[in-house]
Design a protein around this motif. Structure first.
Motif, PDB file in Angstrom:
ATOM      1  N   ARG A 133       0.828  -1.208   0.000  1.00 20.58           N
ATOM      2  CA  ARG A 133       0.000   0.000   0.000  1.00 20.58           C
ATOM      3  C   ARG A 133       0.865   1.261   0.000  1.00 20.58           C
ATOM      4  N   ASP A 134       1.936   1.252   0.819  1.00 27.03           N
ATOM      5  CA  ASP A 134       2.806   2.430   0.899  1.00 27.03           C
ATOM      6  C   ASP A 134       3.555   2.661  -0.405  1.00 27.03           C
ATOM      7  N   ARG A 135       3.984   1.580  -1.048  1.00 27.79           N
ATOM      8  CA  ARG A 135       4.768   1.712  -2.271  1.00 27.79           C
ATOM      9  C   ARG A 135       3.877   1.863  -3.503  1.00 27.79           C
ATOM     10  N   GLY A 136       2.621   1.436  -3.397  1.00 29.01           N
ATOM     11  CA  GLY A 136       1.709   1.475  -4.531  1.00 29.01           C
ATOM     12  C   GLY A 136       0.692   2.599  -4.434  1.00 29.01           C
ATOM     13  N   GLU A 137      -0.403   2.344  -3.720  1.00 32.70           N
ATOM     14  CA  GLU A 137      -1.507   3.304  -3.650  1.00 32.70           C
ATOM     15  C   GLU A 137      -1.054   4.665  -3.130  1.00 32.70           C
ATOM     16  N   LYS A 138      -0.358   4.663  -2.005  1.00 33.74           N
ATOM     17  CA  LYS A 138       0.001   5.946  -1.389  1.00 33.74           C
ATOM     18  C   LYS A 138       1.027   6.709  -2.225  1.00 33.74           C
ATOM     19  N   TYR A 139       1.942   5.992  -2.840  1.00 31.69           N
ATOM     20  CA  TYR A 139       2.911   6.642  -3.734  1.00 31.69           C
ATOM     21  C   TYR A 139       2.177   7.424  -4.819  1.00 31.69           C
ATOM     22  N   VAL A 140       1.201   6.781  -5.452  1.00 30.16           N
ATOM     23  CA  VAL A 140       0.439   7.423  -6.526  1.00 30.16           C
ATOM     24  C   VAL A 140      -0.388   8.575  -5.982  1.00 30.16           C
ATOM     25  N   GLU A 141      -1.016   8.377  -4.826  1.00 29.58           N
ATOM     26  CA  GLU A 141      -1.869   9.417  -4.242  1.00 29.58           C
ATOM     27  C   GLU A 141      -1.058  10.642  -3.826  1.00 29.58           C
ATOM     28  N   TYR A 142       0.051  10.419  -3.145  1.00 28.22           N
ATOM     29  CA  TYR A 142       0.854  11.546  -2.678  1.00 28.22           C
ATOM     30  C   TYR A 142       1.447  12.315  -3.856  1.00 28.22           C
ATOM     31  N   GLU A 143       1.836  11.594  -4.885  1.00 28.43           N
ATOM     32  CA  GLU A 143       2.339  12.250  -6.090  1.00 28.43           C
ATOM     33  C   GLU A 143       1.252  13.114  -6.717  1.00 28.43           C
ATOM     34  N   ALA A 144       0.054  12.546  -6.868  1.00 24.84           N
ATOM     35  CA  ALA A 144      -1.057  13.286  -7.478  1.00 24.84           C
ATOM     36  C   ALA A 144      -1.472  14.480  -6.622  1.00 24.84           C
ATOM     37  N   ALA A 145      -1.335  14.353  -5.303  1.00 20.68           N
ATOM     38  CA  ALA A 145      -1.730  15.430  -4.392  1.00 20.68           C
ATOM     39  C   ALA A 145      -0.713  16.568  -4.353  1.00 20.68           C
ATOM     40  N   GLY A 146       0.483  16.330  -4.868  1.00 19.20           N
ATOM     41  CA  GLY A 146       1.500  17.371  -4.858  1.00 19.20           C
ATOM     42  C   GLY A 146       2.367  17.391  -3.613  1.00 19.20           C
ATOM     43  N   VAL A 147       2.471  16.236  -2.905  1.00 16.98           N
ATOM     44  CA  VAL A 147       3.384  16.140  -1.764  1.00 16.98           C
ATOM     45  C   VAL A 147       4.807  16.200  -2.317  1.00 16.98           C
ATOM     46  N   ARG A 148       5.563  17.209  -1.945  1.00 20.24           N
ATOM     47  CA  ARG A 148       6.831  17.493  -2.625  1.00 20.24           C
ATOM     48  C   ARG A 148       7.920  16.471  -2.346  1.00 20.24           C
ATOM     49  N   GLU A 149       7.915  15.871  -1.162  1.00 24.57           N
ATOM     50  CA  GLU A 149       8.866  14.802  -0.854  1.00 24.57           C
ATOM     51  C   GLU A 149       8.129  13.651  -0.180  1.00 24.57           C
ATOM     52  N   TYR A 150       8.562  12.426  -0.518  1.00 26.11           N
ATOM     53  CA  TYR A 150       7.994  11.223   0.082  1.00 26.11           C
ATOM     54  C   TYR A 150       9.155  10.308   0.446  1.00 26.11           C
ATOM     55  N   TRP A 151       9.267  10.001   1.755  1.00 21.32           N
ATOM     56  CA  TRP A 151      10.297   9.079   2.223  1.00 21.32           C
ATOM     57  C   TRP A 151       9.625   7.764   2.583  1.00 21.32           C
ATOM     58  N   LEU A 152      10.198   6.672   2.131  1.00 24.93           N
ATOM     59  CA  LEU A 152       9.668   5.335   2.385  1.00 24.93           C
ATOM     60  C   LEU A 152      10.756   4.543   3.104  1.00 24.93           C
ATOM     61  N   ILE A 153      10.521   4.243   4.376  1.00 21.68           N
ATOM     62  CA  ILE A 153      11.524   3.583   5.215  1.00 21.68           C
ATOM     63  C   ILE A 153      11.077   2.147   5.491  1.00 21.68           C
ATOM     64  N   ASP A 154      11.930   1.179   5.155  1.00 25.56           N
ATOM     65  CA  ASP A 154      11.605  -0.236   5.325  1.00 25.56           C
ATOM     66  C   ASP A 154      12.521  -0.831   6.388  1.00 25.56           C
ATOM     67  N   PRO A 155      12.045  -0.998   7.643  1.00 23.38           N
ATOM     68  CA  PRO A 155      12.891  -1.537   8.712  1.00 23.38           C
ATOM     69  C   PRO A 155      13.349  -2.963   8.452  1.00 23.38           C
ATOM     70  N   ASP A 156      12.505  -3.781   7.846  1.00 23.15           N
ATOM     71  CA  ASP A 156      12.854  -5.189   7.634  1.00 23.15           C
ATOM     72  C   ASP A 156      14.013  -5.335   6.653  1.00 23.15           C
ATOM     73  N   ARG A 157      13.988  -4.568   5.579  1.00 19.15           N
ATOM     74  CA  ARG A 157      15.064  -4.616   4.576  1.00 19.15           C
ATOM     75  C   ARG A 157      16.193  -3.640   4.886  1.00 19.15           C
ATOM     76  N   GLN A 158      16.005  -2.818   5.932  1.00 16.34           N
ATOM     77  CA  GLN A 158      16.955  -1.755   6.261  1.00 16.34           C
ATOM     78  C   GLN A 158      17.255  -0.942   4.998  1.00 16.34           C
ATOM     79  N   GLN A 159      16.184  -0.443   4.434  1.00 17.21           N
ATOM     80  CA  GLN A 159      16.252   0.266   3.157  1.00 17.21           C
ATOM     81  C   GLN A 159      15.436   1.551   3.247  1.00 17.21           C
ATOM     82  N   ALA A 160      15.978   2.631   2.698  1.00 14.97           N
ATOM     83  CA  ALA A 160      15.274   3.912   2.671  1.00 14.97           C
ATOM     84  C   ALA A 160      15.221   4.429   1.244  1.00 14.97           C
ATOM     85  N   GLU A 161      14.025   4.842   0.814  1.00 15.17           N
ATOM     86  CA  GLU A 161      13.840   5.394  -0.519  1.00 15.17           C
ATOM     87  C   GLU A 161      13.344   6.832  -0.370  1.00 15.17           C
ATOM     88  N   PHE A 162      13.898   7.722  -1.180  1.00 14.80           N
ATOM     89  CA  PHE A 162      13.551   9.132  -1.106  1.00 14.80           C
ATOM     90  C   PHE A 162      13.074   9.601  -2.476  1.00 14.80           C
TER      91      PHE A 162
END
Length: 215
Positions: A133-162
């Motif tokens: 949901r965070d990588r799919g639906e919310k990514y598309v929604e936040y982009e369409a809404a004009g959220v200027r930055e979106y950080w996605l933090i994955d504790p299990d993979r120890q991975q951060a996407e900006f």
């Protein structure tokens, strides 16, 4: 509704019954009290499951270090869940980001129990239940809404996407530099070492602010 989300809504006992059928956003605000962690999606209520310890520790660290940075810079506010964000009317979404940053220019959009519009920055910390949901639906929604930055933090993979909104209205992936440092554009002067996010326990906030040269 996604099967995993539907199952979570049915099995996680919130202590209050789900409302029958669809409801308007204003009705959802009345129904959803401060002890209920839920989102509003096209009139339907989605109950969110409790977060794991690492999720909470990362969220707490980010909230504290950003809040203290903003205190010294007088450059807006950071809020953490539960606090709803009502995305533009065309999207029909009331989301519950883990963290959101609001610049001084957008403070007028903050209401008592929700933000009426897109924040400048949203941070989501994933769980196995929320990853798609965070990588799919919310990514598309936040982009369409004009959220200027979106950080996605994955504790299990120890991975951060900006992700940063480009001039074309689409998110572009922004990589940390060679030293593993990510520099925010919307919070001017703020940066963090990605490795800080996955230290257990998290580093002291005061040490991070000293590294940034804030104190």
């Amino acid at each position: 509704m996604d099967a995993v989300i539907k199952e979570a809504a049915l099995t996680y006992d919130t202590g209050k019954p789900l409302p029958p059928g669809k409801m308007a956003f204003e009705e959802f605000l009345v129904w959803c009290d401060e002890d209920t962690w839920a989102e509003w999606v096209d009139g339907e209520v989605i109950i969110l499951t409790p977060a794991a310890r690492r999720h909470q520790e990362i969220k707490g660290f980010l909230y504290s270090v950003i809040r203290e940075f903003l205190y010294y810079k007088k450059a807006g506010r950071v809020l953490d869940a539960p606090f709803l964000v009502r995305l533009p009317e065309t999207l029909r979404r009331g989301r519950e980001p883990d963290l959101l940053y609001v610049s001084n220019e957008k403070l007028h959009l903050l209401k008592e129990t929700y933000m009426d519009g897109a924040p400048d920055l949203i941070i989501e910390i994933t769980s196995p239940e929320s990853l798609a949901r965070d990588r799919g639906e919310k990514y598309v929604e936040y982009e369409a809404a004009g959220v200027r930055e979106y950080w996605l933090i994955d504790p299990d993979r120890q991975q951060a996407e900006f992700y940063r909104l480009g001039d074309n209205g689409r998110y572009q992936t922004i990589l940390p530099d060679a030293s593993g440092i990510y520099r925010s554009e919307v919070i001017s002067g703020f940066w963090l070492k990605v490795e800080w996010l996955f230290q257990d326990p998290p580093p002291p906030v005061i040490a991070c602010l000293k590294d940034m040269g804030i104190i």
